[in-house]
Design an enzyme around this catalytic site. Sequence first.
Site, PDB file in Angstrom:
ATOM      1  N   LYS A   1      -6.158  94.902-101.766  1.00  0.00           N
ATOM      2  CA  LYS A   1      -5.387  95.155-100.258  1.00  0.00           C
ATOM      3  C   LYS A   1      -5.054  93.491-100.189  1.00  0.00           C
ATOM      4  O   LYS A   1      -5.947  93.076 -99.080  1.00  0.00           O
ATOM      5  CB  LYS A   1      -7.030  95.280 -98.980  1.00  0.00           C
ATOM      6  CG  LYS A   1      -7.255  96.460 -99.293  1.00  0.00           C
ATOM      7  CD  LYS A   1      -8.804  97.139 -98.481  1.00  0.00           C
ATOM      8  CE  LYS A   1      -8.015  97.277 -97.612  1.00  0.00           C
ATOM      9  NZ  LYS A   1      -7.214  97.737 -96.459  1.00  0.00           N
TER      10      LYS A   1
ATOM     11  N   ASP B   1     -15.084  98.960-109.431  1.00  0.00           N
ATOM     12  CA  ASP B   1     -16.707  99.521-109.750  1.00  0.00           C
ATOM     13  C   ASP B   1     -16.414 100.483-108.856  1.00  0.00           C
ATOM     14  O   ASP B   1     -17.320 101.784-109.318  1.00  0.00           O
ATOM     15  CB  ASP B   1     -17.185  98.675-108.583  1.00  0.00           C
ATOM     16  CG  ASP B   1     -19.286  98.647-108.986  1.00  0.00           C
ATOM     17  OD1 ASP B   1     -19.235  99.783-109.977  1.00  0.00           O
ATOM     18  OD2 ASP B   1     -19.542  98.815-107.883  1.00  0.00           O
TER      19      ASP B   1
ATOM     20  N   ASP C   1     -15.950 105.342-110.820  1.00  0.00           N
ATOM     21  CA  ASP C   1     -17.187 105.920-110.305  1.00  0.00           C
ATOM     22  C   ASP C   1     -16.434 106.916-109.788  1.00  0.00           C
ATOM     23  O   ASP C   1     -16.834 108.306-110.056  1.00  0.00           O
ATOM     24  CB  ASP C   1     -18.496 105.209-109.251  1.00  0.00           C
ATOM     25  CG  ASP C   1     -19.363 104.820-109.508  1.00  0.00           C
ATOM     26  OD1 ASP C   1     -19.241 104.049-111.024  1.00  0.00           O
ATOM     27  OD2 ASP C   1     -20.572 105.227-109.625  1.00  0.00           O
TER      28      ASP C   1
HETATM   29  C1  IPM Z   1     -21.183  99.170-112.615  1.00  0.00           C
HETATM   30  C2  IPM Z   1     -22.927  98.751-112.413  1.00  0.00           C
HETATM   31  C3  IPM Z   1     -22.556  97.611-112.028  1.00  0.00           C
HETATM   32  C4  IPM Z   1     -21.738  97.269-111.491  1.00  0.00           C
HETATM   33  C5  IPM Z   1     -24.350  97.887-111.230  1.00  0.00           C
HETATM   34  C6  IPM Z   1     -25.306  98.137-112.423  1.00  0.00           C
HETATM   35  C7  IPM Z   1     -24.779  95.872-111.032  1.00  0.00           C
HETATM   36  O1  IPM Z   1     -22.483  99.376-111.099  1.00  0.00           O
HETATM   37  O2  IPM Z   1     -21.188  98.552-114.221  1.00  0.00           O
HETATM   38  O3  IPM Z   1     -20.581  99.855-112.406  1.00  0.00           O
HETATM   39  O4  IPM Z   1     -21.890  96.821-109.237  1.00  0.00           O
HETATM   40  O5  IPM Z   1     -21.344  96.666-111.582  1.00  0.00           O
HETATM   41 MG    MG Z   2     -20.296 100.872-110.803  1.00  0.00          MG
END
Ligand code: IPM
Ligand code: MG
Length: 371
Positions: free
Chosen positions: A195, A252, A256
Amino acid sequence: MADTQNLLLLPGDGIGPEVMAEVERFIAFFNKKSNKVKFDTDTDLAGGAAYDKHGVAITEEAMGKAHACSAILFGAVGGPKWDKVPYEHRPEAALLRIRKELDLFANLRPAICYPALAEASTLRREVVEGLDMLIIRELTGGVYFGEPKEIVTLENGEKRAVDTQVYTTHEIERITRVAFDLARTRGNKVHSAEKNNVMKTGVLWKEVVIDTHKKHGQGIELHHILADNCAMQLIRNPKQFDVIVTDNLFGDILSDAAAMMTGSLGMLPSASLGAPGNDGKRKAFYEPVHGSAPDIAGQGKANPIATIASFGMALRYSFGLVAEADMVDKAISNALAQGYRTGDIMQPNMRSVGTTEMGKAILGELERLVV
Ligand code: IPM
Ligand code: MG
């Protein structure tokens, strides 16, 4: 003579031990079948399990093993049971300490939509079918580790919390080079997400990526994309992406989101790699992207695919066993094609199975491929 490789297993908390038990079957299988490699395994506690026994998220002894082994296989850490433990001893501290101390700066998160699961995603089949992309997340810098990181009480009694987002040229350059190198083995296309419209780290990130592209990016099609737009584009048309390189926090979040294209978070493996050492080998850590899923822990319901696929990544990236890694991926794909489904990817008329049955089904497919 087969090479002996030392694997450190850290099953951790929640569903971690259940999914790791399935990986142990695969380790035993390769020990029996392969004349190229022999795995010696050692197991230790991490996360809440280590806290309960030793009062810390990971012991010095386990850290010593982590430094010495050829690769670490990790399950998951955390859960509501440890919500109240001091911040520095929370289960996630084990994960962050290993990442930082071993300098595992390159986190590879592939998102592949297996044909049999194209209907399992919440997105339409035509949007996800055939998806094969790779998120490269910077893992040892940024807001996860920047200082100051604190909550202070102000004079007026109000509290003030600070996290610090910080990146240096060197950190950005080395992760960008990993992205270019891996893109060369795939579709030769890299999107760099940041960003730069609001963050100084984004401005520097973009500058360094452009510079690194001039020096080391021959043949790579490079795109710059704002991280929020990247999130939107991932949902709109994920197949436009080949490799995405991004910072620790955006990586991160984006990974997801990408996981849902594959049907479930239970499908996404990952590898975290350091720089090559004097012996040319990289420190390496393999873990499923999903967490410890306390809600289903201990019930034998968890999907072991992300952890098995993470072991496949270990074969590929730590041990040079590319054909074997391809076979593990193929075995997963075949077991899915046979209709085996854990709860998270269950679909009408499919065969509902638990963790162990899924592990055995995949191993059965692997046995068929190997003979
Ligand atoms: C990931 C997880 C970790 C992160 C957590 C569990 C600390 O979400 O590996 O993506 O945020 O990196
Ligand atoms: Mg994560």
